[in-house]
Write a protein that holds these residues in place. Sequence first.
Motif, PDB file in Angstrom:
ATOM      1  N   SER A  87      37.914  48.112  28.454  1.00 58.36           N
ATOM      2  CA  SER A  87      38.831  48.323  27.566  1.00 58.36           C
ATOM      3  C   SER A  87      39.570  46.657  27.277  1.00 58.36           C
ATOM      4  O   SER A  87      40.052  46.467  26.228  1.00 58.36           O
ATOM      5  CB  SER A  87      39.979  48.892  28.147  1.00 58.36           C
ATOM      6  N   SER A  88      39.256  45.501  28.104  1.00 59.00           N
ATOM      7  CA  SER A  88      39.425  44.398  27.912  1.00 59.00           C
ATOM      8  C   SER A  88      38.947  43.303  28.925  1.00 59.00           C
ATOM      9  O   SER A  88      38.415  43.770  30.049  1.00 59.00           O
ATOM     10  CB  SER A  88      41.305  44.251  28.115  1.00 59.00           C
ATOM     11  N   PHE A  89      39.172  42.013  28.783  1.00 63.70           N
ATOM     12  CA  PHE A  89      38.910  41.090  29.640  1.00 63.70           C
ATOM     13  C   PHE A  89      39.512  39.681  29.428  1.00 63.70           C
ATOM     14  O   PHE A  89      39.901  39.586  28.199  1.00 63.70           O
ATOM     15  CB  PHE A  89      37.244  40.793  29.803  1.00 63.70           C
ATOM     16  N   GLN A  90      39.668  39.010  30.449  1.00 68.58           N
ATOM     17  CA  GLN A  90      40.302  37.785  30.351  1.00 68.58           C
ATOM     18  C   GLN A  90      39.281  36.814  31.347  1.00 68.58           C
ATOM     19  O   GLN A  90      38.820  37.309  32.340  1.00 68.58           O
ATOM     20  CB  GLN A  90      41.607  37.718  30.679  1.00 68.58           C
ATOM     21  N   ALA A  91      39.039  35.663  30.799  1.00 68.04           N
ATOM     22  CA  ALA A  91      38.271  34.864  31.778  1.00 68.04           C
ATOM     23  C   ALA A  91      38.517  33.047  31.540  1.00 68.04           C
ATOM     24  O   ALA A  91      39.138  32.817  30.438  1.00 68.04           O
ATOM     25  CB  ALA A  91      36.707  34.919  31.347  1.00 68.04           C
ATOM     26  N   THR A  92      38.495  32.363  32.599  1.00 71.22           N
ATOM     27  CA  THR A  92      38.634  30.910  32.535  1.00 71.22           C
ATOM     28  C   THR A  92      37.240  30.369  32.844  1.00 71.22           C
ATOM     29  O   THR A  92      36.823  30.535  33.987  1.00 71.22           O
ATOM     30  CB  THR A  92      39.590  30.430  33.212  1.00 71.22           C
ATOM     31  N   MET A  93      36.579  29.758  32.202  1.00 70.51           N
ATOM     32  CA  MET A  93      35.182  29.192  32.277  1.00 70.51           C
ATOM     33  C   MET A  93      35.370  27.505  32.492  1.00 70.51           C
ATOM     34  O   MET A  93      35.868  26.988  31.545  1.00 70.51           O
ATOM     35  CB  MET A  93      34.107  29.558  31.213  1.00 70.51           C
ATOM     36  N   ARG A  94      35.030  26.952  33.409  1.00 72.41           N
ATOM     37  CA  ARG A  94      35.246  25.364  33.732  1.00 72.41           C
ATOM     38  C   ARG A  94      34.198  24.821  33.846  1.00 72.41           C
ATOM     39  O   ARG A  94      33.055  25.238  34.257  1.00 72.41           O
ATOM     40  CB  ARG A  94      36.225  25.551  35.039  1.00 72.41           C
ATOM     41  N   ARG A  95      34.525  23.388  33.400  1.00 72.99           N
ATOM     42  CA  ARG A  95      33.338  22.484  33.597  1.00 72.99           C
ATOM     43  C   ARG A  95      33.116  21.954  35.029  1.00 72.99           C
ATOM     44  O   ARG A  95      31.913  22.037  35.398  1.00 72.99           O
ATOM     45  CB  ARG A  95      33.734  21.137  32.992  1.00 72.99           C
ATOM     46  N   GLU A  96      34.012  22.101  35.705  1.00 77.83           N
ATOM     47  CA  GLU A  96      34.033  21.753  37.301  1.00 77.83           C
ATOM     48  C   GLU A  96      34.768  22.724  38.090  1.00 77.83           C
ATOM     49  O   GLU A  96      35.976  23.213  37.483  1.00 77.83           O
ATOM     50  CB  GLU A  96      34.368  20.331  37.680  1.00 77.83           C
ATOM     51  N   GLY A  97      34.482  23.283  39.151  1.00 74.75           N
ATOM     52  CA  GLY A  97      35.156  24.203  39.860  1.00 74.75           C
ATOM     53  C   GLY A  97      34.943  25.462  39.922  1.00 74.75           C
ATOM     54  O   GLY A  97      34.034  25.801  38.841  1.00 74.75           O
ATOM     55  N   LYS A  98      35.545  26.632  40.119  1.00 73.23           N
ATOM     56  CA  LYS A  98      35.247  27.968  40.175  1.00 73.23           C
ATOM     57  C   LYS A  98      35.663  28.426  38.787  1.00 73.23           C
ATOM     58  O   LYS A  98      36.966  28.364  38.326  1.00 73.23           O
ATOM     59  CB  LYS A  98      35.893  28.522  41.425  1.00 73.23           C
ATOM     60  N   SER A  99      34.966  29.247  38.214  1.00 77.51           N
ATOM     61  CA  SER A  99      35.247  29.914  37.017  1.00 77.51           C
ATOM     62  C   SER A  99      35.895  31.375  37.524  1.00 77.51           C
ATOM     63  O   SER A  99      35.627  31.853  38.715  1.00 77.51           O
ATOM     64  CB  SER A  99      34.306  29.938  36.013  1.00 77.51           C
ATOM     65  N   PHE A 100      36.658  32.094  36.424  1.00 79.60           N
ATOM     66  CA  PHE A 100      37.366  33.310  36.827  1.00 79.60           C
ATOM     67  C   PHE A 100      36.835  34.184  35.686  1.00 79.60           C
ATOM     68  O   PHE A 100      36.934  33.952  34.490  1.00 79.60           O
ATOM     69  CB  PHE A 100      38.685  33.207  37.128  1.00 79.60           C
ATOM     70  N   LEU A 101      36.639  35.607  36.092  1.00 73.95           N
ATOM     71  CA  LEU A 101      36.413  36.777  35.391  1.00 73.95           C
ATOM     72  C   LEU A 101      37.190  37.879  35.669  1.00 73.95           C
ATOM     73  O   LEU A 101      37.167  38.247  36.873  1.00 73.95           O
ATOM     74  CB  LEU A 101      34.962  36.912  35.015  1.00 73.95           C
ATOM     75  N   GLN A 102      37.914  38.618  34.877  1.00 70.06           N
ATOM     76  CA  GLN A 102      38.579  39.747  35.386  1.00 70.06           C
ATOM     77  C   GLN A 102      38.357  40.867  33.950  1.00 70.06           C
ATOM     78  O   GLN A 102      38.414  40.537  32.858  1.00 70.06           O
ATOM     79  CB  GLN A 102      40.008  39.744  35.546  1.00 70.06           C
ATOM     80  N   ALA A 103      37.920  41.730  34.299  1.00 69.39           N
ATOM     81  CA  ALA A 103      37.416  42.982  33.385  1.00 69.39           C
ATOM     82  C   ALA A 103      38.027  44.406  33.655  1.00 69.39           C
ATOM     83  O   ALA A 103      38.435  44.639  34.986  1.00 69.39           O
ATOM     84  CB  ALA A 103      36.125  43.105  33.014  1.00 69.39           C
TER      85      ALA A 103
END
Length: 239
Positions: A87-103
């Motif tokens: 029903s939704s998601f948010q995410a932060t994709m990074r050049r360096e370091g850990k990226s984050f995804l939530q759905a």
Amino acid sequence: MLNTDPLNSRALGAAQPPAGGIDCIPIIKRLPGSVLNSSPLGTWALNGSGGTIVIGCDDGPQGALFDPLERVEVYLLLIGDLRVPMSSFQATMRREGKSFLQAIVPAGDTVLPLLEYGTMMQVQLGYYYPSVDEFDGLETIAQAPLEQIRSDEGPTRYTLTLSGYGDFPQADPRERALQGIQTRSTNQGVRRIRCNVDLLLRPDNYAIDGDGSVFRVDQIQYFVNDVSAAMEVIEVGNG
């Protein structure tokens, strides 16, 4: 004259039918997104624009109403090989370091037994062609391993919140012009631009601002639900 037709023959106040009557009955098909997550598990996912299309009318009237929609934009959630409606998601994709995804996954009780910690979650953006019931041009815009599963249960709902952190693959070098710019802020020389979601822009690519200037992308944040979709593109700092 209004309401002189037999009961239920047409809507109240509707326009008169064309002279000679209706030549045919068009075939109506619901699009993904018309009723959010009403499709069976694994068939489609979020934000397919919704609505209906006419996909056939034998020898019927021609015109815009009867032209089938060629494609709609969709977001799909894959967990391993399993396609899961969300029903939704948010995410932060990074050049360096850990990226984050939530759905957020509705009707999660049907999905929960199939999930395994550590399985890669991917959000794909691409196109759905209703007339042939096929997907095309799907690109992974966000990914992370499944690390946390939270369930929220109510009288008529069972919702899962799935999240995780992980490395995002290095992108091929490219420049992409930002479209539909909504806001722009600058903090100590670092730009943050909110705009339409771009299918191909990735961290470490170069974004072209609305004024034509080009900057290197450090992070991309996605905010998508059933009624809206946007991303924020953050510039690489000088530090």
